[in-house]
Design a protein around this motif. Structure first.
Motif, PDB file in Angstrom:
ATOM      1  N   PHE A 114      34.218  32.283  42.843  1.00 49.18           N
ATOM      2  CA  PHE A 114      35.458  32.638  42.430  1.00 49.18           C
ATOM      3  C   PHE A 114      36.081  33.139  43.100  1.00 49.18           C
ATOM      4  O   PHE A 114      38.213  32.637  42.379  1.00 49.18           O
ATOM      5  N   ARG A 115      36.685  33.753  43.844  1.00 50.15           N
ATOM      6  CA  ARG A 115      37.801  34.248  44.448  1.00 50.15           C
ATOM      7  C   ARG A 115      38.538  32.484  45.091  1.00 50.15           C
ATOM      8  O   ARG A 115      40.202  32.798  44.781  1.00 50.15           O
ATOM      9  N   ALA A 116      37.669  32.015  45.696  1.00 46.51           N
ATOM     10  CA  ALA A 116      38.441  30.869  46.110  1.00 46.51           C
ATOM     11  C   ALA A 116      39.280  30.025  45.347  1.00 46.51           C
ATOM     12  O   ALA A 116      39.917  29.834  45.286  1.00 46.51           O
ATOM     13  N   MET A 117      37.659  30.096  43.645  1.00 43.02           N
ATOM     14  CA  MET A 117      38.515  29.295  42.674  1.00 43.02           C
ATOM     15  C   MET A 117      39.931  30.272  42.276  1.00 43.02           C
ATOM     16  O   MET A 117      40.871  28.850  42.313  1.00 43.02           O
ATOM     17  N   GLY A 123      47.531  31.195  40.363  1.00 46.66           N
ATOM     18  CA  GLY A 123      48.185  31.252  40.226  1.00 46.66           C
ATOM     19  C   GLY A 123      48.772  32.514  40.792  1.00 46.66           C
ATOM     20  O   GLY A 123      49.662  33.102  41.185  1.00 46.66           O
ATOM     21  N   GLY A 124      48.102  31.890  42.126  1.00 44.75           N
ATOM     22  CA  GLY A 124      48.032  32.890  43.987  1.00 44.75           C
ATOM     23  C   GLY A 124      47.323  33.995  43.978  1.00 44.75           C
ATOM     24  O   GLY A 124      46.196  34.237  43.035  1.00 44.75           O
ATOM     25  N   HIS A 125      47.893  34.759  44.927  1.00 43.54           N
ATOM     26  CA  HIS A 125      46.566  36.486  44.467  1.00 43.54           C
ATOM     27  C   HIS A 125      46.462  37.311  43.761  1.00 43.54           C
ATOM     28  O   HIS A 125      47.674  37.556  43.328  1.00 43.54           O
ATOM     29  N   ASP A 126      45.802  37.624  43.190  1.00 39.51           N
ATOM     30  CA  ASP A 126      45.228  38.534  42.518  1.00 39.51           C
ATOM     31  C   ASP A 126      44.831  40.288  42.889  1.00 39.51           C
ATOM     32  O   ASP A 126      44.480  40.111  42.724  1.00 39.51           O
ATOM     33  N   SER A 127      46.126  40.641  43.030  1.00 37.84           N
ATOM     34  CA  SER A 127      45.988  41.837  43.811  1.00 37.84           C
ATOM     35  C   SER A 127      45.099  43.186  42.669  1.00 37.84           C
ATOM     36  O   SER A 127      44.598  44.267  43.909  1.00 37.84           O
ATOM     37  N   THR A 128      44.355  42.933  41.351  1.00 34.35           N
ATOM     38  CA  THR A 128      43.218  43.371  40.811  1.00 34.35           C
ATOM     39  C   THR A 128      42.035  43.297  40.933  1.00 34.35           C
ATOM     40  O   THR A 128      40.756  43.272  40.431  1.00 34.35           O
ATOM     41  N   LEU A 129      41.539  41.938  42.072  1.00 29.74           N
ATOM     42  CA  LEU A 129      40.635  41.683  42.324  1.00 29.74           C
ATOM     43  C   LEU A 129      40.036  42.296  43.725  1.00 29.74           C
ATOM     44  O   LEU A 129      40.429  43.121  44.307  1.00 29.74           O
ATOM     45  N   PRO A 130      39.024  43.360  42.950  1.00 27.21           N
ATOM     46  CA  PRO A 130      38.723  44.691  44.511  1.00 27.21           C
ATOM     47  C   PRO A 130      37.543  43.582  45.077  1.00 27.21           C
ATOM     48  O   PRO A 130      37.172  43.066  45.264  1.00 27.21           O
ATOM     49  N   GLU A 131      37.921  43.945  46.837  1.00 23.18           N
ATOM     50  CA  GLU A 131      37.117  43.708  47.732  1.00 23.18           C
ATOM     51  C   GLU A 131      35.667  43.215  47.467  1.00 23.18           C
ATOM     52  O   GLU A 131      35.315  44.368  47.338  1.00 23.18           O
TER      53      GLU A 131
END
Ligand SMILES: [Zn+2]
Length: 133
Positions: A114-117, A123-131
């Protein structure tokens, strides 16, 4: 683009096909800026006559672009449906924010697929996604 001799032939063929699409697409001319100008020239019948020179690489790309893009978007939607979060069901100290895992690959959500998709199409990096871990 590494080729591992011990790699499964099916995986190898798949990698070669994907790399061929990537190379074909990179060699083709981008129409992004031209389309912006052409859009204002669409006539009352809904068309714009185009006179242009197409390189062989552009024709290679155009021949398969629609089918390639349909396949990629279908693949993306299938992966999107496969990789979605579910409650891991474990004991957690934070009941308001339970640990989520991917229902397909079981990685902690958001999973690497999902992170790769999301990095490619979100639309770019989503800073709300946790590690993930
Ligand atoms: Zn997953």
């Amino acid at each position: 683009m590494r080729t591992d001799r011990s790699e499964d032939p099916h995986r190898q063929r798949l990698r070669e096909r994907l790399e061929a699409i990537l190379i074909r697409t990179e060699k083709a001319t981008s129409w992004h800026d031209k389309v912006g100008r052409l859009r204002s020239l669409v006539n009352h019948e809904g068309f714009v006559p185009v006179h242009t020179k197409l390189a062989g690489e552009d024709l290679d790309f155009l021949a398969d672009a629609r089918d390639d893009l349909l396949r990629f978007s279908e693949l993306g939607l299938r992966l999107f449906d496969l990789h979605q979060p579910r409650d891991a069901g474990g004991i957690t100290s934070d009941s308001a924010n339970p640990i989520l895992r991917c229902r397909s690959c079981m990685w902690r959500w958001p999973c690497p697929t999902f992170r790769a998709m999301s990095e490619s199409f979100g639309g770019g990096h989503d800073s709300t996604l946790p590690e993930s871990g």
